[in-house]
Design a protein around this motif. Structure first.
Motif, PDB file in Angstrom:
ATOM      1  N   LEU A   1       0.842  -1.195   0.000  1.00 48.95           N
ATOM      2  CA  LEU A   1       0.000   0.000   0.000  1.00 48.95           C
ATOM      3  C   LEU A   1       0.876   1.244   0.000  1.00 48.95           C
ATOM      4  O   LEU A   1       2.088   1.173   0.130  1.00 48.95           O
ATOM      5  CB  LEU A   1      -0.915  -0.016   1.226  1.00 48.95           C
ATOM      6  CG  LEU A   1      -1.979  -1.112   1.183  1.00 48.95           C
ATOM      7  CD1 LEU A   1      -2.739  -1.157   2.496  1.00 48.95           C
ATOM      8  CD2 LEU A   1      -2.935  -0.871   0.013  1.00 48.95           C
ATOM      9  N   GLY A   2       0.258   2.374  -0.150  1.00 51.12           N
ATOM     10  CA  GLY A   2       0.993   3.628  -0.116  1.00 51.12           C
ATOM     11  C   GLY A   2       1.744   3.851  -1.414  1.00 51.12           C
ATOM     12  O   GLY A   2       1.138   3.869  -2.482  1.00 51.12           O
ATOM     13  N   ASP A   3       3.080   3.966  -1.343  1.00 53.28           N
ATOM     14  CA  ASP A   3       3.842   4.302  -2.539  1.00 53.28           C
ATOM     15  C   ASP A   3       4.174   3.079  -3.394  1.00 53.28           C
ATOM     16  O   ASP A   3       4.911   3.180  -4.374  1.00 53.28           O
ATOM     17  CB  ASP A   3       5.138   5.025  -2.142  1.00 53.28           C
ATOM     18  CG  ASP A   3       6.053   4.139  -1.303  1.00 53.28           C
ATOM     19  OD1 ASP A   3       5.659   2.992  -0.990  1.00 53.28           O
ATOM     20  OD2 ASP A   3       7.149   4.605  -0.962  1.00 53.28           O
ATOM     21  N   GLY A   4       3.638   1.891  -3.011  1.00 55.99           N
ATOM     22  CA  GLY A   4       3.995   0.654  -3.689  1.00 55.99           C
ATOM     23  C   GLY A   4       3.964   0.724  -5.200  1.00 55.99           C
ATOM     24  O   GLY A   4       4.952   0.423  -5.865  1.00 55.99           O
ATOM     25  N   ALA A   5       2.828   1.140  -5.768  1.00 60.22           N
ATOM     26  CA  ALA A   5       2.685   1.139  -7.219  1.00 60.22           C
ATOM     27  C   ALA A   5       3.644   2.130  -7.878  1.00 60.22           C
ATOM     28  O   ALA A   5       4.145   1.878  -8.979  1.00 60.22           O
ATOM     29  CB  ALA A   5       1.248   1.485  -7.592  1.00 60.22           C
ATOM     30  N   TYR A   6       3.922   3.254  -7.178  1.00 56.59           N
ATOM     31  CA  TYR A   6       4.872   4.211  -7.733  1.00 56.59           C
ATOM     32  C   TYR A   6       6.271   3.603  -7.828  1.00 56.59           C
ATOM     33  O   TYR A   6       6.947   3.700  -8.846  1.00 56.59           O
ATOM     34  CB  TYR A   6       4.938   5.472  -6.854  1.00 56.59           C
ATOM     35  CG  TYR A   6       3.662   6.273  -6.832  1.00 56.59           C
ATOM     36  CD1 TYR A   6       3.470   7.264  -7.776  1.00 56.59           C
ATOM     37  CD2 TYR A   6       2.668   6.026  -5.884  1.00 56.59           C
ATOM     38  CE1 TYR A   6       2.295   8.023  -7.762  1.00 56.59           C
ATOM     39  CE2 TYR A   6       1.507   6.752  -5.875  1.00 56.59           C
ATOM     40  CZ  TYR A   6       1.313   7.763  -6.812  1.00 56.59           C
ATOM     41  OH  TYR A   6       0.166   8.494  -6.805  1.00 56.59           O
ATOM     42  N   VAL A   7       6.670   2.944  -6.740  1.00 57.06           N
ATOM     43  CA  VAL A   7       7.988   2.300  -6.733  1.00 57.06           C
ATOM     44  C   VAL A   7       8.043   1.192  -7.773  1.00 57.06           C
ATOM     45  O   VAL A   7       9.028   1.046  -8.505  1.00 57.06           O
ATOM     46  CB  VAL A   7       8.313   1.750  -5.326  1.00 57.06           C
ATOM     47  CG1 VAL A   7       9.637   0.993  -5.344  1.00 57.06           C
ATOM     48  CG2 VAL A   7       8.371   2.875  -4.312  1.00 57.06           C
ATOM     49  N   ALA A   8       6.945   0.420  -7.837  1.00 54.15           N
ATOM     50  CA  ALA A   8       6.898  -0.653  -8.831  1.00 54.15           C
ATOM     51  C   ALA A   8       7.081  -0.090 -10.242  1.00 54.15           C
ATOM     52  O   ALA A   8       7.813  -0.652 -11.058  1.00 54.15           O
ATOM     53  CB  ALA A   8       5.571  -1.405  -8.728  1.00 54.15           C
ATOM     54  N   SER A   9       6.436   1.049 -10.513  1.00 49.03           N
ATOM     55  CA  SER A   9       6.595   1.672 -11.839  1.00 49.03           C
ATOM     56  C   SER A   9       8.035   2.090 -12.077  1.00 49.03           C
ATOM     57  O   SER A   9       8.598   1.863 -13.158  1.00 49.03           O
ATOM     58  CB  SER A   9       5.696   2.901 -11.961  1.00 49.03           C
ATOM     59  OG  SER A   9       4.355   2.515 -11.859  1.00 49.03           O
ATOM     60  N   ALA A  10       8.615   2.723 -11.056  1.00 53.13           N
ATOM     61  CA  ALA A  10      10.000   3.170 -11.219  1.00 53.13           C
ATOM     62  C   ALA A  10      10.929   1.984 -11.443  1.00 53.13           C
ATOM     63  O   ALA A  10      11.796   2.016 -12.316  1.00 53.13           O
ATOM     64  CB  ALA A  10      10.441   3.968  -9.999  1.00 53.13           C
ATOM     65  N   LEU A  11      10.705   0.919 -10.654  1.00 53.01           N
ATOM     66  CA  LEU A  11      11.535  -0.273 -10.822  1.00 53.01           C
ATOM     67  C   LEU A  11      11.307  -0.902 -12.195  1.00 53.01           C
ATOM     68  O   LEU A  11      12.251  -1.356 -12.854  1.00 53.01           O
ATOM     69  CB  LEU A  11      11.204  -1.278  -9.709  1.00 53.01           C
ATOM     70  CG  LEU A  11      12.114  -2.497  -9.592  1.00 53.01           C
ATOM     71  CD1 LEU A  11      13.566  -2.091  -9.440  1.00 53.01           C
ATOM     72  CD2 LEU A  11      11.689  -3.351  -8.403  1.00 53.01           C
ATOM     73  N   GLY A  12      10.045  -0.904 -12.625  1.00 51.17           N
ATOM     74  CA  GLY A  12       9.733  -1.387 -13.965  1.00 51.17           C
ATOM     75  C   GLY A  12      10.486  -0.611 -15.027  1.00 51.17           C
ATOM     76  O   GLY A  12      10.993  -1.173 -16.001  1.00 51.17           O
ATOM     77  N   MET A  13      10.574   0.708 -14.831  1.00 45.53           N
ATOM     78  CA  MET A  13      11.308   1.541 -15.794  1.00 45.53           C
ATOM     79  C   MET A  13      12.794   1.207 -15.780  1.00 45.53           C
ATOM     80  O   MET A  13      13.440   1.192 -16.824  1.00 45.53           O
ATOM     81  CB  MET A  13      11.104   3.030 -15.473  1.00 45.53           C
ATOM     82  CG  MET A  13       9.757   3.584 -15.902  1.00 45.53           C
ATOM     83  SD  MET A  13       9.328   3.151 -17.610  1.00 45.53           S
ATOM     84  CE  MET A  13      10.646   3.983 -18.494  1.00 45.53           C
ATOM     85  N   VAL A  14      13.336   0.940 -14.581  1.00 51.36           N
ATOM     86  CA  VAL A  14      14.755   0.567 -14.510  1.00 51.36           C
ATOM     87  C   VAL A  14      14.994  -0.695 -15.323  1.00 51.36           C
ATOM     88  O   VAL A  14      15.919  -0.766 -16.163  1.00 51.36           O
ATOM     89  CB  VAL A  14      15.194   0.368 -13.035  1.00 51.36           C
ATOM     90  CG1 VAL A  14      16.614  -0.190 -12.979  1.00 51.36           C
ATOM     91  CG2 VAL A  14      15.109   1.677 -12.274  1.00 51.36           C
ATOM     92  N   GLY A  15      14.133  -1.701 -15.098  1.00 53.47           N
ATOM     93  CA  GLY A  15      14.259  -2.937 -15.866  1.00 53.47           C
ATOM     94  C   GLY A  15      14.117  -2.689 -17.359  1.00 53.47           C
ATOM     95  O   GLY A  15      14.889  -3.214 -18.168  1.00 53.47           O
ATOM     96  N   THR A  16      13.129  -1.884 -17.712  1.00 42.61           N
ATOM     97  CA  THR A  16      12.901  -1.580 -19.121  1.00 42.61           C
ATOM     98  C   THR A  16      14.117  -0.905 -19.756  1.00 42.61           C
ATOM     99  O   THR A  16      14.478  -1.190 -20.894  1.00 42.61           O
ATOM    100  CB  THR A  16      11.658  -0.670 -19.259  1.00 42.61           C
ATOM    101  OG1 THR A  16      10.562  -1.331 -18.647  1.00 42.61           O
ATOM    102  CG2 THR A  16      11.346  -0.407 -20.708  1.00 42.61           C
TER     103      THR A  16
END
Lengths: 568, 369
Positions: free
Chosen positions: A529-544
């Motif tokens: 919860l909280g900033d989870g999805a934001y961090v997930a997006s940022a991490l997704g971008m790193v992987g991408t």
């Protein structure tokens, strides 16, 4: 009997180095590909030592299972239809028409390849949420009064994400087939009076069927077996999610085995069907020499139409990427169309927090080792297939291409069932199994890359070296290796980038946080919860970003032929 | 000149056989190639000539028989220890190396010191007249130039034997003609024992010291170009080398006194031949071979000599400038090809009635089987 004695005789005459390499590689495949598959079959048909079809019949009779299977089939079929609608006109325009900005569009069309659909899903979920950007935008202009549930509880979301991620596979296959059609075939038809849609329907389309089937198979099987996207949408009534959940009680409930076997059979059926039917419909092009496709300039009323279609397609294709990028930079994005303010905070978390850094480091580690295995095995197998004669060559050829027909989720499930309780037990430490599952799944690409490298390098180049006195080893070092290097490295990079964002194997095999690869770290971040999805997006971008860099390097090395690696 | 053999290098094959599965690609091949000879393996595709060459190069191991190079058995010596230079049909120039690097590669492998590498490379480039191209890459060269570099690369290691596998087949006709002369000149100048594979009979006839004609894995005949063309020992060689007319018949009479053989064709025409030394018997089924250029065509009956005179109709006539080519109707049921070099009287037309004749000396008679 005579066949057997022939075989024995041919073993005697083949050189022992080739034969021992062959057996070494075959034992690798046996342990890490064939036995796990056999285990799944055993687990689904043999329960408590007795043969049963009960769990297969349950797929009919139990409404939960039958509904899930129907859901998965609908997702796969709809995704295939949707990719067809996107890819067919795009392939036709790109191959047959010349227009301003064509090379830019060519690049943009392939962008979805770099981001796995489950990452895109995180952004899209936000954008199409009840009070997400799209609904707000439409309400602002009074186009709708009430927010729309765009993804129907995630179901449509899965289909759209799969289609937007997968259409490049179909597009590349179709474009290649289209470019390969001898123009004189169409010219002859025109000469006889066919034109326009009639020409397309009677001549062009039939010639495209093999390429279409090859691409559509990838799309269908991928959409059917993708685990990450439904998980992000929290849509649990699909086959891959059930299988995923069942790995947890793999010793008790045989249902997981039965579903995995069905998935495998479905996938193999489609791959074989596409091969068989495709080759029956594939015609050797009799034209001589290099084929120059018929390229025309667009004129008249077609100009705005074609541009509109291309712009719409490219925009739709980039929507998941854009939404993830926005999400990852958004400081606050609630009840506004675009984020209210932007921040780099989530990227900072993504590259410093324990969960995410472990994920990045693990993925780099796993991918590096699996790529090394792929390169070594790929070059060896490519060499054996291209340069050596030995009994069992056909077997090696088919077995090393077999992973193409086996979904990741099947291999992962097979690994769990085979190696639980052994030294390789994934509940204890999945490192080796993750590495091996990554490498087995991408091995066909690596084999194909180095095989074609050997094929393009005429044997006489090696013989010429032998004839001026260089030993076989020096010949390999000075002549063969430099000539196939580009192919090998490109194949390796492809394996690496695929492993970096691999989902199914990672979800199923990595059970403790310390072993999470990047994809599972993204998933578990998104759950927070909280900033989870934001961090997930940022991490997704790193992987991408890592994947994008890899693909750009591979593109540089292979030039135009990079698309070939994505084709079936 | 540094390059070139000092030893006398002979290549000898004794009963060499090579099978690929069920196919016997080289069947009991025996031959001897003398020092400095330009030896040709000639035959249709699939006859085993390239297999034989690759056996000598060491890319294949013979199943049976022995191969000697310079009096040593080389059966078990791998190709890279045989000191053989080879020119490949596709030239096999390494695309990632310059012309110069291609040439000195073999010298590097043999640990020749850098100074003499340069010297030898220059020398060999001079021989093939390619000095200005040393720093180019193979894909920047024309087919003919690539061919020269392939030759230079094979020669620079000073091989005992030079093998050439259809080296001219990828060149256009005119270039092929010129390059023939050049290869022959270089080969003779260096005095290197050379084996040359081709399916082009005019290449073989014009360049070879000796030719082995091969068919279905076997050697049919070995001889000088003159012998092969004028004294073919069987129907295959007669048919494969040059053009000829085959007319079947039976031996009717063997006249030892007048050195004359009479062959009766199926239509009771008679063909006379001097080919009496072969052991024929009366009524034996035979085939006569008469080269088109040996058949003379005339309008006037009184020109005819005593033997082998026929009356016929011009069925077809093609004019080629330096010659005329006729199809004549006929000896028995067989149409006859005739070639007339330097035609002076050009008044013959299709459909004209003419006479044609040939000397008994120009008839080769072979057993039909």
């Amino acid at each position: 009997m005579s066949k057997l004695s022939d075989l024995i005789k041919s073993y005697k005459t083949s050189d022992w180095k080739t034969i021992s390499l062959f057996f070494l590689i075959m034992s690798f495949f046996t342990v890490f590909l064939l036995i796990p598959i056999l285990y799944i079959f055993k687990g689904s048909f043999l329960v408590n030592g007795e043969f049963t079809l009960f769990y297969f019949s349950l797929m009919y009779s139990d409404p939960f299972y039958s509904q899930s299977i129907i859901n998965s089939l609908i997702i796969a079929i709809s995704s295939t239809i949707l990719t067809t609608i996107i890819a067919l006109p795009m392939a036709y325009f790109m191959v047959r028409y010349d227009f301003r900005g064509k090379s830019l569009v060519q690049g943009l069309l392939l962008i979805p390849l770099v981001m796995p659909p489950f990452v895109g899903a995180i952004g899209m979920k936000k954008m199409f949420a009840r009070y997400g950007a799209v609904n707000l935008l439409l309400m602002q202009y009074n186009l709708i009064q009430q927010p729309i549930d765009w993804f129907a509880g995630g179901f449509f979301g899965i289909i759209i994400l799969e289609a937007l991620h997968l259409y490049p596979y179909l597009y590349l296959n179709l474009a290649a087939s289209l470019a390969n059609i001898d123009p004189t075939l169409e010219e002859q038809a025109e000469n006889l009076g066919a034109s326009g849609l009639q020409l397309f329907r009677t001549i062009t389309l039939p010639l495209l069927i093999p390429g279409y089937l090859a691409g559509a198979t990838i799309v269908f099987v991928w959409a059917f077996t993708d685990l990450g996207t439904p998980l992000i949408f929290e849509f649990t009534k699909v086959v891959p999610v059930i299988i995923f959940n069942m790995t947890k009680d793999i010793q008790i409930n045989p249902m997981g085995y039965a579903l995995t076997v069905s998935t495998l059979l479905l996938s193999i059926f489609f791959v074989i069907f596409a091969r068989r039917y495709g080759s029956k419909k594939s015609y050797e092009m009799l034209g001589r020499g290099h084929i120059i496709p018929r390229v025309r300039k667009i004129t008249g009323w077609k100009v705005p139409l074609v541009y509109l279609l291309i712009i719409f397609t490219v925009a739709a294709a980039m929507l998941p990427q854009i939404s993830v990028i926005l999400f990852s930079f958004a400081e606050e994005w609630f009840l506004t169309i675009l984020p209210a303010s932007y921040t780099l905070e989530y990227y900072k978390i993504a590259i410093t927090s324990p969960l995410t850094t472990t994920g990045i480091i693990n993925s780099l580690k796993y991918s590096t080792f699996s790529t090394l295995i792929d390169i070594v095995l790929g070059v060896t197998i490519g060499y054996l297939l291209a340069r050596r004669q030995f009994p069992g060559k056909d077997i090696l050829d088919s077995v090393s291409m077999l992973p193409l027909a086996i979904p990741g989720i099947v291999i992962a499930f097979g690994y769990v069932s085979t190696f639980t309780g052994t030294v390789l037990d994934p509940f204890f430490d999945p490192t080796l199994l993750l590495i091996l599952s990554y490498s087995v799944r991408r091995l066909p690409y690596s084999v194909r890359a180095s095989y074609s490298g050997f094929q393009q390098t005429s044997v006489s180049l090696e013989e010429a070296s032998l004839s001026v006195g260089a030993s076989p080893f020096k010949t390999l070092l000075y002549i063969t290796a430099p000539l196939i290097m580009a192919n090998v490295i490109a194949g390796g990079i492809m394996s690496f980038s695929a492993a970096m964002m691999e989902v199914s194997d990672s979800m199923i095999l990595a059970l403790k946080e310390q072993f999470y690869p990047i994809s599972k770290a993204i998933y578990s971040a998104d759950l927070r919860l909280g900033d989870g999805a934001y961090v997930a997006s940022a991490l997704g971008m790193v992987g991408t970003m890592i994947v994008t860099t890899c693909l750009l390097i591979a593109n540089k090395l292979l030039g135009k032929s990079i698309g070939e690696l994505f084709r079936a | 000149m540094i390059i070139g053999g000092i030893d006398l290098v002979e290549v000898v094959l004794e009963h060499v056989t090579k099978n690929f599965g069920q196919v016997t690609a080289a069947d009991d091949i025996s031959l001897k190639i003398n020092d400095g000879e330009l030896f040709f393996l000639l035959g249709p595709s699939g006859c085993g000539k390239t297999t034989t060459l690759r056996l000598i190069a060491g890319f294949y191991k013979p199943d049976q028989g022995k191969i000697f190079i310079n009096k040593k058995i080389v059966n078990d010596i791998p190709p890279y220890k045989r000191n053989i230079g080879m020119v490949f049909q596709n030239y096999a120039l390494w695309p990632h190396m310059t012309v110069y690097d291609n040439i000195i590669y073999g010298l590097k492998i043999q640990n020749v010191n850098p100074d003499s590498r340069v010297k030898k490379a220059k020398e060999v480039l001079k021989i093939v007249q390619m000095e200005p191209y040393a720093l180019r890459y193979p894909n920047q060269l024309s087919g003919g130039q690539q061919q020269r570099i392939a030759l230079a690369r094979a020669l620079v290691i000073e091989p005992e034997v030079l093998l050439l596998d259809e080296p001219l087949s990828n060149l256009d006709a005119k270039l092929r003609y010129e390059t023939r002369e050049e290869i022959k000149k270089i080969q003779k100048a260096l005095g290197i024992t050379s084996i040359y594979v081709t399916h082009d009979q005019s290449e073989a006839l014009s360049m070879a010291d000796k030719i082995a004609v091969m068919n279905q894995g076997r050697i049919e005949q070995i001889g000088t170009p003159l012998e092969i063309y004028n004294k073919p020992i069987n129907r295959f060689v007669a048919g494969f080398i040059g053009e000829t007319n085959f007319i079947e018949g039976k031996i009717e009479k063997i006249d030892q006194q007048n050195n004359l053989l009479t062959v009766k064709t199926k239509s009771d025409d008679k063909i006379f031949a001097n080919d009496i030394k072969k052991p024929f018997t009366i009524d034996q089924d035979v085939v006569c071979s008469i080269r088109p250029e040996h058949i003379k065509v005339t309008k006037f009956e009184n020109h005819l000599n005593e033997y082998n005179r026929f009356k016929g109709i011009i069925k077809n006539l093609n004019y080629y400038g330096s010659m005329e080519h006729y199809i004549l109707d006929n000896i028995g049921t067989v149409d006859v090809k005739a070639t007339n070099f330097n035609p002076e009287d050009l008044s013959n037309k299709i459909g004209d009635q003419i006479y044609f004749y040939f000397k008994p000396d120009d008839v080769d008679v072979f057993d039909l089987k």
